[in-house]
Motif scaffolding. Structure first.
Motif, PDB file in Angstrom:
ATOM      1  N   LYS A  68       0.818  -1.205   0.000  1.00  0.00           N
ATOM      2  CA  LYS A  68       0.000   0.000   0.000  1.00  0.00           C
ATOM      3  C   LYS A  68       0.864   1.274   0.000  1.00  0.00           C
ATOM      4  N   GLU A  69       1.887   1.311   0.856  1.00  0.00           N
ATOM      5  CA  GLU A  69       2.723   2.509   0.987  1.00  0.00           C
ATOM      6  C   GLU A  69       3.382   2.858  -0.351  1.00  0.00           C
ATOM      7  N   THR A  70       3.827   1.826  -1.059  1.00  0.00           N
ATOM      8  CA  THR A  70       4.500   2.060  -2.341  1.00  0.00           C
ATOM      9  C   THR A  70       3.504   2.573  -3.378  1.00  0.00           C
ATOM     10  N   LEU A  71       2.307   2.003  -3.368  1.00  0.00           N
ATOM     11  CA  LEU A  71       1.282   2.450  -4.324  1.00  0.00           C
ATOM     12  C   LEU A  71       0.921   3.911  -4.074  1.00  0.00           C
ATOM     13  N   LEU A  72       0.901   4.311  -2.789  1.00  0.00           N
ATOM     14  CA  LEU A  72       0.599   5.715  -2.472  1.00  0.00           C
ATOM     15  C   LEU A  72       1.722   6.625  -2.959  1.00  0.00           C
ATOM     16  N   GLU A  73       2.965   6.168  -2.799  1.00  0.00           N
ATOM     17  CA  GLU A  73       4.122   6.948  -3.283  1.00  0.00           C
ATOM     18  C   GLU A  73       4.046   7.118  -4.805  1.00  0.00           C
ATOM     19  N   LEU A  74       3.421   6.137  -5.464  1.00  0.00           N
ATOM     20  CA  LEU A  74       3.316   6.195  -6.921  1.00  0.00           C
ATOM     21  C   LEU A  74       2.113   7.026  -7.375  1.00  0.00           C
ATOM     22  N   GLY A  75       1.396   7.582  -6.420  1.00  0.00           N
ATOM     23  CA  GLY A  75       0.350   8.546  -6.751  1.00  0.00           C
ATOM     24  C   GLY A  75      -1.060   7.989  -6.865  1.00  0.00           C
ATOM     25  N   TYR A  76      -1.239   6.690  -6.605  1.00  0.00           N
ATOM     26  CA  TYR A  76      -2.607   6.160  -6.689  1.00  0.00           C
ATOM     27  C   TYR A  76      -3.432   6.729  -5.540  1.00  0.00           C
ATOM     28  N   PRO A  77      -4.626   7.241  -5.823  1.00  0.00           N
ATOM     29  CA  PRO A  77      -5.470   7.768  -4.741  1.00  0.00           C
ATOM     30  C   PRO A  77      -5.765   6.677  -3.706  1.00  0.00           C
ATOM     31  N   ILE A  78      -5.731   7.065  -2.441  1.00  0.00           N
ATOM     32  CA  ILE A  78      -5.875   6.083  -1.350  1.00  0.00           C
ATOM     33  C   ILE A  78      -7.167   5.272  -1.456  1.00  0.00           C
ATOM     34  N   GLU A  79      -8.220   5.921  -1.969  1.00  0.00           N
ATOM     35  CA  GLU A  79      -9.521   5.230  -2.060  1.00  0.00           C
ATOM     36  C   GLU A  79      -9.471   4.052  -3.036  1.00  0.00           C
TER      37      GLU A  79
END
Lengths: 417, 114
Positions: A68-79
């Protein structure tokens, strides 16, 4: 052709196609001419599109495994995070478009639009019509039929995952007031030749955890949303109750009570940060890519990072792009010193994570318009249908190609007999 | 460590552990509908929005396509509608909230394809 003649002939010609947007934003959009190429060039473009498509498709499998943390760093919206690992059908995306630039000796990928690409009706239908008008051979001939079959198969493949028995209730949707979006979606509805319905976005309703409904309250099995991006969907709310209807829709997909096309995996590849991972793994000579794939990345991809430092250290011109931007919106060009030299006037995507990409000059071309000859930059839009190279064509405009750019039809040089 | 390097470290770790995840979980928002019946005379239920009750969707059950309300199965709409407990429910605000679908698609943004 003289300006007045060009104008009269162009307008008379495109008036024959009332469901096509030959003008956009009250300006000329579709040019009345054909850009001539050799068949070898079409073959080269399709080769590049196939290779680039293979790299992106391979990335999707890796992205689904990220934390999850990496996906957030890549800009995917948290939702969207809980839904990014969903994989409903074999192909990652049914219709995606790779934007390419021709350089002196090869082609470079600017980005992929895997979630909601437009420029479809232009290349799959109108290009052939304009070629007929000018007696040229359409390089995209037969691609329309392939596209129709792909859409039809994607709908049934998505529906199969729901494990239902009755014939599906298929609904195509878009913003009702956007002529280009609506006609694109109606075009796809038409060419897939399936019993289906068009319902504009604002008439859809949802029962949380249970069903998406059409305006008559009938349950929808497959929703085709060619022009409705996931990052917009997650913002949708019921004005009266504040219910997050967009997130409820994603949840229906996860619960297998609704199928959507393009599938959710297409959104996974939409982030431009994916190119930073591709380039990073390439620089590390990661074993994730084969020797051949490394060669393709080196040749076709542009150096991309999540910060501008490598370009500033190397004294190289670079571009800043939002991870989920579209149509050049919010794109900025910087000189090697870090000074901004050009920017798109729209700034709709400033809240997204930005990526930094090596600058590449778009080739220049002179072309006729209703207001005289113009010089513009040229970009290639090459479609992948079910991850296989398909129709391609040209956009002409500023160095940052935006939604005011022109559509230039393409044809082979030989005169059609 | 730059942001790119941080992300790549995590990505490289995943490269060695591919194929470990399934389709997501973790969306915890609860449904506004009543919970699905636990009655094992039917193993699959589907919400019927018009009647505001669940319907048996298990074709191996003898109650297939029957409506479920207050612990009982009803073979058709008319027998359901004759039930006094269902009549009360039908006139309640709970019925209203259970059967009013939400709308608002396309409201979040006018951005479209590109």
């Amino acid at each position: 052709m003289k300006e007045q003649v060009y104008q009269t002939e162009r307008q008379a010609y495109y008036a024959k196609f009332p469901t096509f947007w030959s003008n956009l934003y009250d300006q000329e959009y579709a040019l009345y001419s054909v850009y001539e190429i050799e068949p070898e060039e079409a073959e080269d473009i399709r080769n590049v599109a196939n290779r680039v498509g293979r790299i992106f498709s391979k990335m999707a499998k890796l992205l689904r495994g990220l934390e999850k943390e990496t996906l957030l760093e890549l800009g995917y919206p948290i939702e969207t995070i809980p839904y990014l690992s969903c994989k409903e059908i074999v192909a990652e995306s049914i219709i995606s478009r790779v934007d390419l630039v021709k350089t002196n000796d090869t082609y470079k990928v600017l980005e992929i639009n895997s979630d909601t690409p437009t420029f479809i009706k232009e290349l799959f239908q109108m290009n052939g019509e304009v070629c007929k008008e000018f007696g040229r051979v359409d390089p995209n001939g037969h691609e329309e039929e392939r596209l129709g079959r792909a859409v039809k198969n994607a709908i049934f493949e998505s529906y199969q995952a729901l494990e239902k028995k009755e014939f599906p209730h298929i609904v195509f949707t878009s913003h009702d007031e956007n002529f280009e979006d609506k006609q694109t979606v109606l075009y796809l509805k038409d060419i897939c030749r399936l019993p289906s319905q068009y319902v504009p976005l604002h008439k859809l309703k949802i029962i949380e955890g249970e069903a998406l409904l059409d305006e008559e309250g009938r349950k929808i099995d497959v929703l085709y949303r060619q022009t409705f991006p996931i990052e917009s969907l997650i913002l949708d709310k019921d004005a009266e109750t504040g219910a997050s209807v967009g997130l409820q829709l994603l949840e229906l997909v996860r619960l297998k009570k609704l199928a959507i096309v393009n599938p959710l995996s297409a959104f996974l590849l939409q982030s431009k940060a994916v190119q930073a991972i591709i380039w990073g793994l390439h620089e590390q000579r990661s074993e994730f890519f084969t020797k051949e794939e490394h060669k393709w990345i080196g040749e076709y991809f542009l150096a991309t990072y999540l910060e501008p430092t490598p370009f500033l250290s190397a004294g190289k011109k670079y571009v800043e792009k939002p991870t989920f931007g579209r149509e050049g919106d919010s794109v900025k060009i910087y000189a090697p010193s870090g000074e901004k030299v050009e920017e798109d006037p729209n700034n709709s995507y400033v809240d997204y994570v930005q990526v930094y990409q090596e600058y590449v000059d778009l080739p220049k071309i002179s072309f006729q318009t209703e207001i005289g000859w113009k010089d513009g930059h040229m970009m290639i839009g090459a479609f992948l249908v079910n991850e296989q190279a398909s129709a391609f064509g040209y956009r002409l405009g500023k160095q940052i190609i935006d939604n005011l750019s022109y559509f230039m039809p393409v044809g082979f040089k030989q005169i059609k007999e | 460590m730059t942001k790119t390097n941080k992300v790549l470290t995590s990505v490289s770790a995943t490269v060695f552990a591919l194929g470990m995840t399934g389709c997501g979980s973790g969306y915890e928002e609860s449904s506004s509908l009543p919970p699905e019946p636990f009655d094992d005379r039917c193993n699959e239920y589907e919400w019927d929005n018009e009647e505001g009750v669940y319907q048996c969707d298990d074709d191996s059950s003898s109650y297939y396509r029957h409506y479920y309300h207050g612990g009982s199965f009803f073979g058709n709409k008319s027998s359901l509608k004759k039930d006094s407990s269902y009549k009360n429910y039908r006139n309640s605000s709970t019925f209203q909230s259970n059967t009013t679908p939400s709308k608002g698609f396309g409201s979040g943004s006018s951005y479209s394809g590109g």
